[in-house]
Design a protein around this motif. Structure first.
Motif, PDB file in Angstrom:
ATOM      1  N   ALA A  39      11.191  54.053  19.796  1.00  0.00           N
ATOM      2  CA  ALA A  39      10.307  53.572  20.837  1.00  0.00           C
ATOM      3  C   ALA A  39       9.424  52.470  20.269  1.00  0.00           C
ATOM      4  O   ALA A  39       9.411  52.222  19.067  1.00  0.00           O
ATOM      5  CB  ALA A  39       9.465  54.715  21.373  1.00  0.00           C
ATOM      6  N   GLY A  42       7.907  52.272  16.633  1.00  0.00           N
ATOM      7  CA  GLY A  42       8.475  53.297  15.768  1.00  0.00           C
ATOM      8  C   GLY A  42       9.240  52.711  14.595  1.00  0.00           C
ATOM      9  O   GLY A  42       9.741  51.592  14.652  1.00  0.00           O
ATOM     10  N   ARG A  60       8.606  57.378  17.473  1.00  0.00           N
ATOM     11  CA  ARG A  60       7.578  56.564  18.130  1.00  0.00           C
ATOM     12  C   ARG A  60       6.537  56.131  17.101  1.00  0.00           C
ATOM     13  O   ARG A  60       5.689  55.320  17.388  1.00  0.00           O
ATOM     14  CB  ARG A  60       6.886  57.365  19.226  1.00  0.00           C
ATOM     15  CG  ARG A  60       7.722  57.544  20.470  1.00  0.00           C
ATOM     16  CD  ARG A  60       7.012  58.428  21.476  1.00  0.00           C
ATOM     17  NE  ARG A  60       5.618  58.098  21.661  1.00  0.00           N
ATOM     18  CZ  ARG A  60       5.118  57.533  22.758  1.00  0.00           C
ATOM     19  NH1 ARG A  60       5.907  57.244  23.760  1.00  0.00           N
ATOM     20  NH2 ARG A  60       3.828  57.300  22.859  1.00  0.00           N
ATOM     21  N   THR A  80       7.411  62.906  17.766  1.00  0.00           N
ATOM     22  CA  THR A  80       6.599  62.836  18.981  1.00  0.00           C
ATOM     23  C   THR A  80       6.825  64.066  19.849  1.00  0.00           C
ATOM     24  O   THR A  80       7.863  64.730  19.744  1.00  0.00           O
ATOM     25  CB  THR A  80       6.948  61.571  19.802  1.00  0.00           C
ATOM     26  OG1 THR A  80       6.108  61.514  20.957  1.00  0.00           O
ATOM     27  CG2 THR A  80       8.404  61.536  20.218  1.00  0.00           C
ATOM     28  N   ASP A  99       1.883  61.838  18.547  1.00  0.00           N
ATOM     29  CA  ASP A  99       2.902  61.362  17.613  1.00  0.00           C
ATOM     30  C   ASP A  99       2.369  61.574  16.198  1.00  0.00           C
ATOM     31  O   ASP A  99       1.213  61.249  15.930  1.00  0.00           O
ATOM     32  CB  ASP A  99       3.167  59.858  17.790  1.00  0.00           C
ATOM     33  CG  ASP A  99       3.499  59.469  19.219  1.00  0.00           C
ATOM     34  OD1 ASP A  99       4.227  60.217  19.880  1.00  0.00           O
ATOM     35  OD2 ASP A  99       3.027  58.402  19.662  1.00  0.00           O
TER      36      ASP A  99
END
Length: 158
Positions: A39, A42, A60, A80, A99
């Motif tokens: 994501a 990340g 993430r 996460t 996270d």
């Protein structure tokens, strides 16, 4: 080390690393294809001589897999929670997601079908038994297994 980068994040892969993603690549099974998703922001860093079979890694924040690690078939590694536990947050564009980085130290072995959750560090040379769910740190040179993973034994390094 090969570095793959996009507007979403980065993946670093060390020399000698093998990532299998097909039904016949592991005798223990392979019903799940290997997927690395990153994501926004990340990072995934995979060291040298790592073996990963048909597993999912989603970052993430940051996931580090050091050298000489084995990740068994159909494992899942997340840094996460994906969603807030509070309904108000989920209805409000899913705010307040937690996270935390994950680190798997060198020489560790993650048994097939295990789940490694956010904020976990797995110690050097440690073994996670098949089907385990790891929710907290594991010290070096220990065997842990179960749901949630519990201490089984310490072992000597020769």
């Amino acid at each position: 080390m090969r570095i793959l980068s996009s507007t979403f994040g980065k993946i670093r892969i060390g020399k000698g690393t093998t990532i299998n993603s097909c039904w016949y690549s592991n005798k223990a099974g392979g019903g799940q294809k290997k997927t690395s998703l990153i994501a926004e922001g990340g990072e995934i860093s995979i060291g040298k001589n790592v073996g990963i079979s048909n597993s999912t890694i989603y970052s993430r924040k940051n996931i580090i897999i050091e050298d000489n690690v084995m990740v068994g078939v159909n494992c899942v590694i997340y840094d996460t929670d994906f969603h807030s536990i509070y309904i108000e947050d989920r209805l409000n564009e899913n705010i307040n997601i937690i996270d935390k980085p994950v680190r798997i130290k060198s020489g560790a072995w993650i048994g097939g079908h295990s789940i490694i959750l956010k904020g976990v560090t797995i110690g050097k040379n440690s073994v996670i038994g098949a089907g385990s769910i790891v929710t907290h740190d594991i010290p070096d040179n220990e065997v842990w297994a179960g749901n949630p993973a519990k201490y089984i034994k310490k072992f000597k390094i020769y």
